[in-house]
Design an enzyme around this catalytic site. Structure first.
Site, PDB file in Angstrom:
ATOM      1  N   THR A 174       0.847  -1.198   0.000  1.00  0.00           N
ATOM      2  CA  THR A 174       0.000   0.000   0.000  1.00  0.00           C
ATOM      3  C   THR A 174       0.880   1.245   0.000  1.00  0.00           C
ATOM      4  O   THR A 174       1.983   1.229   0.558  1.00  0.00           O
ATOM      5  CB  THR A 174      -0.884  -0.040   1.272  1.00  0.00           C
ATOM      6  OG1 THR A 174      -1.839  -1.076   1.096  1.00  0.00           O
ATOM      7  CG2 THR A 174      -1.591   1.270   1.534  1.00  0.00           C
ATOM      8  N   ARG A 202     -14.492  -6.794   0.036  1.00  0.00           N
ATOM      9  CA  ARG A 202     -13.789  -6.435   1.279  1.00  0.00           C
ATOM     10  C   ARG A 202     -13.228  -5.014   1.180  1.00  0.00           C
ATOM     11  O   ARG A 202     -12.594  -4.645   0.204  1.00  0.00           O
ATOM     12  CB  ARG A 202     -12.646  -7.414   1.514  1.00  0.00           C
ATOM     13  CG  ARG A 202     -11.799  -7.108   2.758  1.00  0.00           C
ATOM     14  CD  ARG A 202     -10.411  -6.680   2.384  1.00  0.00           C
ATOM     15  NE  ARG A 202      -9.514  -6.574   3.543  1.00  0.00           N
ATOM     16  CZ  ARG A 202      -8.423  -5.816   3.551  1.00  0.00           C
ATOM     17  NH1 ARG A 202      -8.078  -5.131   2.496  1.00  0.00           N
ATOM     18  NH2 ARG A 202      -7.669  -5.754   4.618  1.00  0.00           N
ATOM     19  N   VAL A 203     -13.494  -4.199   2.180  1.00  0.00           N
ATOM     20  CA  VAL A 203     -12.837  -2.896   2.282  1.00  0.00           C
ATOM     21  C   VAL A 203     -11.872  -2.986   3.449  1.00  0.00           C
ATOM     22  O   VAL A 203     -12.239  -3.453   4.535  1.00  0.00           O
ATOM     23  CB  VAL A 203     -13.869  -1.773   2.507  1.00  0.00           C
ATOM     24  CG1 VAL A 203     -13.163  -0.450   2.762  1.00  0.00           C
ATOM     25  CG2 VAL A 203     -14.788  -1.647   1.305  1.00  0.00           C
ATOM     26  N   GLY A 204     -10.634  -2.571   3.219  1.00  0.00           N
ATOM     27  CA  GLY A 204      -9.625  -2.623   4.287  1.00  0.00           C
ATOM     28  C   GLY A 204      -9.578  -1.324   5.063  1.00  0.00           C
ATOM     29  O   GLY A 204     -10.456  -0.464   4.943  1.00  0.00           O
ATOM     30  N   ASP A 205      -8.536  -1.191   5.840  1.00  0.00           N
ATOM     31  CA  ASP A 205      -8.370   0.008   6.675  1.00  0.00           C
ATOM     32  C   ASP A 205      -7.987   1.242   5.867  1.00  0.00           C
ATOM     33  O   ASP A 205      -8.295   2.371   6.240  1.00  0.00           O
ATOM     34  CB  ASP A 205      -7.260  -0.240   7.712  1.00  0.00           C
ATOM     35  CG  ASP A 205      -5.926  -0.500   7.026  1.00  0.00           C
ATOM     36  OD1 ASP A 205      -5.890  -1.301   6.064  1.00  0.00           O
ATOM     37  OD2 ASP A 205      -4.921   0.119   7.417  1.00  0.00           O
ATOM     38  N   THR A 225       0.045   1.381   6.808  1.00  0.00           N
ATOM     39  CA  THR A 225       0.093   0.243   5.885  1.00  0.00           C
ATOM     40  C   THR A 225       0.305  -1.024   6.688  1.00  0.00           C
ATOM     41  O   THR A 225       0.908  -0.990   7.762  1.00  0.00           O
ATOM     42  CB  THR A 225       1.212   0.398   4.842  1.00  0.00           C
ATOM     43  OG1 THR A 225       1.299  -0.804   4.056  1.00  0.00           O
ATOM     44  CG2 THR A 225       2.579   0.648   5.473  1.00  0.00           C
ATOM     45  N   GLY A 226      -0.189  -2.130   6.176  1.00  0.00           N
ATOM     46  CA  GLY A 226      -0.021  -3.400   6.886  1.00  0.00           C
ATOM     47  C   GLY A 226      -1.323  -4.175   6.889  1.00  0.00           C
ATOM     48  O   GLY A 226      -2.248  -3.871   6.124  1.00  0.00           O
ATOM     49  N   GLY A 228      -4.728  -4.979   7.450  1.00  0.00           N
ATOM     50  CA  GLY A 228      -5.720  -3.937   7.685  1.00  0.00           C
ATOM     51  C   GLY A 228      -6.737  -4.192   8.783  1.00  0.00           C
ATOM     52  O   GLY A 228      -7.176  -3.258   9.454  1.00  0.00           O
TER      53      GLY A 228
HETATM   54  N1  ASP Z   1      -3.713  -2.091   4.844  1.00  0.00           N
HETATM   55  C1  ASP Z   1      -3.997  -2.633   3.552  1.00  0.00           C
HETATM   56  C2  ASP Z   1      -5.279  -3.431   3.622  1.00  0.00           C
HETATM   57  O1  ASP Z   1      -5.453  -4.187   4.561  1.00  0.00           O
HETATM   58  C3  ASP Z   1      -2.903  -3.475   2.990  1.00  0.00           C
HETATM   59  C4  ASP Z   1      -1.551  -2.826   2.964  1.00  0.00           C
HETATM   60  O2  ASP Z   1      -1.265  -1.918   3.718  1.00  0.00           O
HETATM   61  O3  ASP Z   1      -0.732  -3.233   2.142  1.00  0.00           O
HETATM   62  O4  ASP Z   1      -6.056  -3.332   2.715  1.00  0.00           O
END
Ligand code: ASP
Length: 315
Positions: A174, A202-205, A225-226, A228
């Protein structure tokens, strides 16, 4: 007196392999320079983060725009958010499949919609009505990602289901940016294709206010990032901004936020954090994080490999 502009970007926090380091460095460096060109000409923090994120969405190295991870059924679904710390205006899109640069759609929502967040076909229709050309989903799918999805699904059928999301070695590419402009205003943006093999819809963070992105001149601008799901549960970007508002130094708060993420939910990831005084921090508990910081004096960039103080990388 005008404020000193500053811009930070990240290009994901995970175990970036040695043979991908150069591409990540190149990507974050280019993004930082693009954002910086806006700031040095007196442009706004909002314009600068848009320019920086745009460069990384166009760079296939990252999980944003073309080249993003695929959903379980082989499509690209993108999420993006930006927020202006001066006005608290925000614009986000979720699950868009036909927009090459979702950060541009997020900006249009921020500027021209009474709403904050639009998803799927509604977001795409809004983008098109506001001059953003739509593309086919196939244009966003790379053969590299088809292969990656195949491997993930093979692992899943051999029983490694949760390893796909819950390991810090898993790719999290991300992208995000935070900036302060000459007026002392701050802003934040985050853009992503989400997680590999995610369930469609799916919606992430990343694109959720306060989770993957937040900005308020009174507290701080943050992009995360990470993995989510843990970040969403802790509303991590807002948590970090609130700690700055309560008097915390951003460098310390960035590290505390990652400790909190790990202590509370065994989450992993990274973040960049900047306040309106120009103080900043970045931290992660993944083996590596790609980042760049640009000020008038210099550009620092790198693959940050040391973990946050007193926090060991997860096995
Ligand atoms: N945080 C993002 C998600 O879960 C993934 C990412 O940071 O690479 O959608």
């Amino acid at each position: 007196m005008p404020s000193q502009p500053i811009l930070l970007v990240h290009g994901g926090a995970w175990a970036i392999p040695d043979d991908m380091v150069e591409a990540h460095l190149h990507g974050v460096r280019n993004a930082a320079e693009a954002g910086w060109r806006v700031l040095e000409c007196g442009g706004s923090a909002l314009d600068a983060i848009e320019a920086a994120v745009l460069v990384m969405e166009d760079d296939e190295t990252f999980d944003a725009g073309c080249g993003s991870f695929l959903t379980r059924d082989g499509r690209v679904q993108l999420d993006a958010l930006m927020m202006d710390g001066r006005t608290l205006r925000a614009g986000g899109v979720g699950c868009v499949e036909h927009i090459r640069n979702p950060i541009l759609a997020a900006r249009k929502i921020l500027e021209e919609s009474p709403h904050v967040y639009l998803v799927a076909q509604g977001a795409e229709a809004f983008a098109q009505e506001h001059g953003i050309e739509l593309c086919s989903n196939a244009e966003l799918v790379l053969p590299r990602e088809i292969e990656r999805l195949k491997q993930a699904q093979e692992k899943e059928s051999s029983g490694e289901k949760h390893a796909i999301f819950a390991s810090p070695a898993v790719s999290h590419d991300t992208v995000g940016a935070v900036a302060r402009d000459r007026d002392g205003s701050i802003a934040a943006a985050t853009s992503t294709g989400g997680t590999l093999n995610k369930t469609p819809g799916r919606v992430g963070d990343s694109s959720l206010l306060g989770c993957g992105c937040y900005a308020d001149n009174e507290s701080a601008a943050c992009s995360t990032t990470g993995w989510g799901e843990p970040m969403m549960k802790l509303v991590l970007a807002k948590w970090a901004a609130d700690q700055v508002l309560a008097g915390g130094d951003p460098a310390r708060v960035a590290s505390d936020a990652i400790h909190y993420l790990h202590r509370r939910l065994h989450g992993h990831g990274g973040l960049i954090l900047l306040d309106a005084k120009g103080r900043f921090g970045l931290a992660h508990n993944t083996p590596r994080m790609a980042w760049a910081v640009r000020t008038a004096e210099k550009q620092d960039h790198g693959i940050k490999i040391e973990s946050t103080p007193a926090l060991q990388p997860l096995p």
